[in-house]
Design a protein around this motif. Structure first.
Motif, mmCIF file in Angstrom:
data_model
loop_
_atom_site.group_PDB
_atom_site.id
_atom_site.type_symbol
_atom_site.label_atom_id
_atom_site.label_comp_id
_atom_site.label_asym_id
_atom_site.label_seq_id
_atom_site.Cartn_x
_atom_site.Cartn_y
_atom_site.Cartn_z
ATOM 1 N N GLN A 13 1.046 -1.426 -0.232
ATOM 2 C CA GLN A 13 -0.584 -0.496 -0.084
ATOM 3 C C GLN A 13 1.127 1.438 -0.098
ATOM 4 O O GLN A 13 1.954 1.484 0.820
ATOM 5 C CB GLN A 13 -0.529 0.023 1.305
ATOM 6 N N TYR A 302 -9.702 13.965 -2.272
ATOM 7 C CA TYR A 302 -8.835 15.003 -3.412
ATOM 8 C C TYR A 302 -10.258 15.250 -3.506
ATOM 9 O O TYR A 302 -10.115 16.867 -3.483
ATOM 10 C CB TYR A 302 -8.325 14.062 -4.815
ATOM 11 N N LEU A 319 2.704 12.889 -7.866
ATOM 12 C CA LEU A 319 1.814 12.057 -8.564
ATOM 13 C C LEU A 319 0.915 12.390 -7.695
ATOM 14 O O LEU A 319 -0.773 12.682 -8.159
ATOM 15 C CB LEU A 319 2.172 10.578 -8.181
HETATM 16 N N1 UDP Z 1 -1.523 7.101 -2.185
HETATM 17 C C1 UDP Z 1 -2.282 6.272 -1.860
HETATM 18 N N2 UDP Z 1 -2.166 6.235 -0.509
HETATM 19 C C2 UDP Z 1 -2.105 6.980 0.491
HETATM 20 C C3 UDP Z 1 -0.891 7.544 -0.187
HETATM 21 C C4 UDP Z 1 -0.861 8.196 -1.204
HETATM 22 O O1 UDP Z 1 -2.159 5.486 -2.446
HETATM 23 O O2 UDP Z 1 -2.490 7.187 1.710
HETATM 24 C C5 UDP Z 1 -0.299 7.124 -3.066
HETATM 25 C C6 UDP Z 1 -0.654 8.647 -4.437
HETATM 26 O O3 UDP Z 1 -1.981 8.125 -4.609
HETATM 27 C C7 UDP Z 1 -0.153 8.753 -5.065
HETATM 28 C C8 UDP Z 1 1.593 7.603 -4.548
HETATM 29 O O4 UDP Z 1 1.234 6.992 -3.325
HETATM 30 O O5 UDP Z 1 0.217 7.876 -6.629
HETATM 31 C C9 UDP Z 1 2.339 8.640 -4.248
HETATM 32 O O6 UDP Z 1 3.705 9.467 -5.305
HETATM 33 P P1 UDP Z 1 4.085 11.208 -5.329
HETATM 34 O O7 UDP Z 1 4.823 11.041 -6.971
HETATM 35 O O8 UDP Z 1 3.371 12.179 -5.153
HETATM 36 O O9 UDP Z 1 5.427 10.827 -4.324
HETATM 37 P P2 UDP Z 1 6.433 9.363 -3.299
HETATM 38 O O10 UDP Z 1 5.870 8.288 -2.483
HETATM 39 O O11 UDP Z 1 7.065 9.421 -5.349
HETATM 40 O O12 UDP Z 1 7.520 10.401 -3.191
#
Ligand code: UDP
Length: 431
Positions: A13, A302, A319
């Motif tokens: 997750q 969101y 993302l």
């Molecule tokens: N995400 C998620 N659930 C959460 C928090 C984050 O599925 O509770 C996912 C979010 O949808 C996104 C990813 O984690 O697709 C985070 O990607 P991002 O590029 O913003 O940051 P990174 O984790 O790569 O630094």
């Protein structure tokens, strides 16, 4: 093809620990590659004895759990010592199949790149590498008190950059960083933007979303989504909220800050730091913390928000910014890394230079003042990104790299054994 994701599994997750955008990237791209007729084996380290060695993640996508080191309690910084074990397991898996079983190896993050270039040499197939984050870039933009990335990582990244047949950058900015800081060959460095799932992250009804996540209709909601660590600067969002209620005390009755995600990286050193900061700033009752959410539920967060705030010190893409916009919620983001690509300043949100809470408060107010216009701009901007386009561009990169390798004068270690990209039964490989 073999996809390497040593330190985090596509089955995890996202939003906590080491699981974030890279996991989402691998899941979304692998599914679409499989739909294009390319069978994908994702190799990742087994982190629990309960995990079956092989999991069918979706049609055509297989996750292979590799035993390399103890299942639990091994931090990312300890993984370099396990790369030999990981590589051996990957090579042994391939050796069980007919020669040429894998046509391309795509490694994610430098740890996987280290495995990838040995596999590439043994299998005589191209190595395509996506860094996701770069130590030298991270070290240039450290948050106060954050630890610099170790020299061993910098060296490891330089080696992978030198070895990869194609480097995939998320943005023009990242491609320039690869060339400038790591000496990457521009001819082998491609920009392939990531995507967003526009079927899942849709505008939907704001009122219904607010009821689902428990937010009153008249609330002003600021949202943070992501792994909680200094690099992501959630402290700046709390400072912003404190500033907003200081400037407009009547807002205190309506302002809510929702933080979705769990500690990660150096954020694990002080997991309650953000709660303590909210108390220190006198806004504890305005801040709600939520554990990591699955995508469908996240879409409601969101939709329920007025503004999503992404104040990161560095972000290779972001993302979260794209997902928020796809849901029709404008974004206030730091003008760093990939965020100026992910957010169109003045059209889908507002970009802020630096990390001063007063500047973020002004940007949030600017967004609230013309939210409807920016919401429409946000939806339009997000619609320019798609995982299908990402997958198509990657297939092109794989095919071009394979063609180049086949045309190159044979070297003993890289003599090609396989054929073209292997198709799933009954389908053909996109070219
Ligand atoms: N995400 C998620 N659930 C959460 C928090 C984050 O599925 O509770 C996912 C979010 O949808 C996104 C990813 O984690 O697709 C985070 O990607 P991002 O590029 O913003 O940051 P990174 O984790 O790569 O630094």
């Amino acid at each position: 093809m073999a996809t390497l994701s040593v330190h985090t599994s596509p089955l995890d997750q996202p939003g906590a620990g080491d699981a974030g955008g890279m996991n989402v990237y691998i899941v979304e791209v692998s599914r679409r590659l499989a739909a294009r007729g390319i069978a994908v084996d994702v190799f990742t380290r087994a982190t629990s004895s309960d995990l079956p060695p092989v999991v069918e993640m979706s049609p055509g996508v297989t996750v292979r759990h590799v035993s390399a080191g103890p299942f639990e309690g091994l931090g990312k910084e300890e993984l370099p010592a396990q790369l030999c074990a990981f590589t051996a397991a990957v090579l042994r898996e391939e050796a069980q199949h007919e020669p040429g079983y894998y046509d391309v190896v795509h490694s994610h993050y430098w740890l996987s790149g280290q495995v990838g270039y040995l596999a590439r040499d043994r299998w005589s197939v191209p190595l395509v590498h996506t860094a996701h984050t770069l130590a030298k870039v991270k070290n240039e933009a450290l948050a106060a008190g954050d630890r610099p990335e170790p020299r061993a990582r910098v060296i490891g990244e330089e080696q992978v950059v030198g070895e990869a047949d194609r480097l995939i950058a998320n943005t023009d900015e990242e491609a320039r960083q690869l060339v400038r800081l790591y000496g990457a060959d521009p001819a082998r460095t491609l920009v392939v933007p990531p995507g967003v799932d526009l079927d899942r992250f849709t505008p939907g009804s704001r009122g219904a979303a607010r009821r689902t996540v428990g937010v009153p209709d008249d609330a002003v909601v600021l949202l943070f989504v992501g792994r909680i660590q200094p690099l992501k600067a959630p402290d700046v969002l709390l400072g912003t909220a404190a500033r907003m209620v200081a400037d407009d005390p009547a807002l205190r009755a309506r302002l809510q800050v929702h933080v979705v995600g769990a500690p990660s990286g150096t954020g694990l050193d002080a997991p309650r730091q953000l709660e303590q900061l909210a108390a220190t700033l006198g806004i504890a009752e305005l801040v709600r913390f939520h554990p990591p959410q699955p995508p469908d539920r996240l879409a409601d967060f969101y939709r329920a928000a007025d503004v999503t705030v992404v104040p990161s010190h560095n972000e290779s893409f972001g993302l979260v910014a794209l997902e928020s916009q796809a849901c029709g919620t404008p974004v206030v983001a730091a003008a760093v890394g990939g965020l100026p690509t992910a957010v169109r300043d003045g059209v889908s949100g507002v970009l802020v230079d630096g990390h001063d809470a007063a500047d973020y408060a002004a940007a949030v107010r600017a967004v609230l003042a013309r939210r409807e216009l920016l919401a429409a701009g946000a939806r339009r901007h997000a619609a320019r990104f798609s995982w299908d386009r990402t997958a198509d561009a990657l297939v092109e990169a794989y095919v071009a790299a394979a063609g180049e390798m086949a045309a190159a004068p044979p070297r003993p270690a890289r003599e090609r054994r396989g054929g073209a990209l292997r198709a799933l039964p009954g389908t053909s490989v996109a070219r």
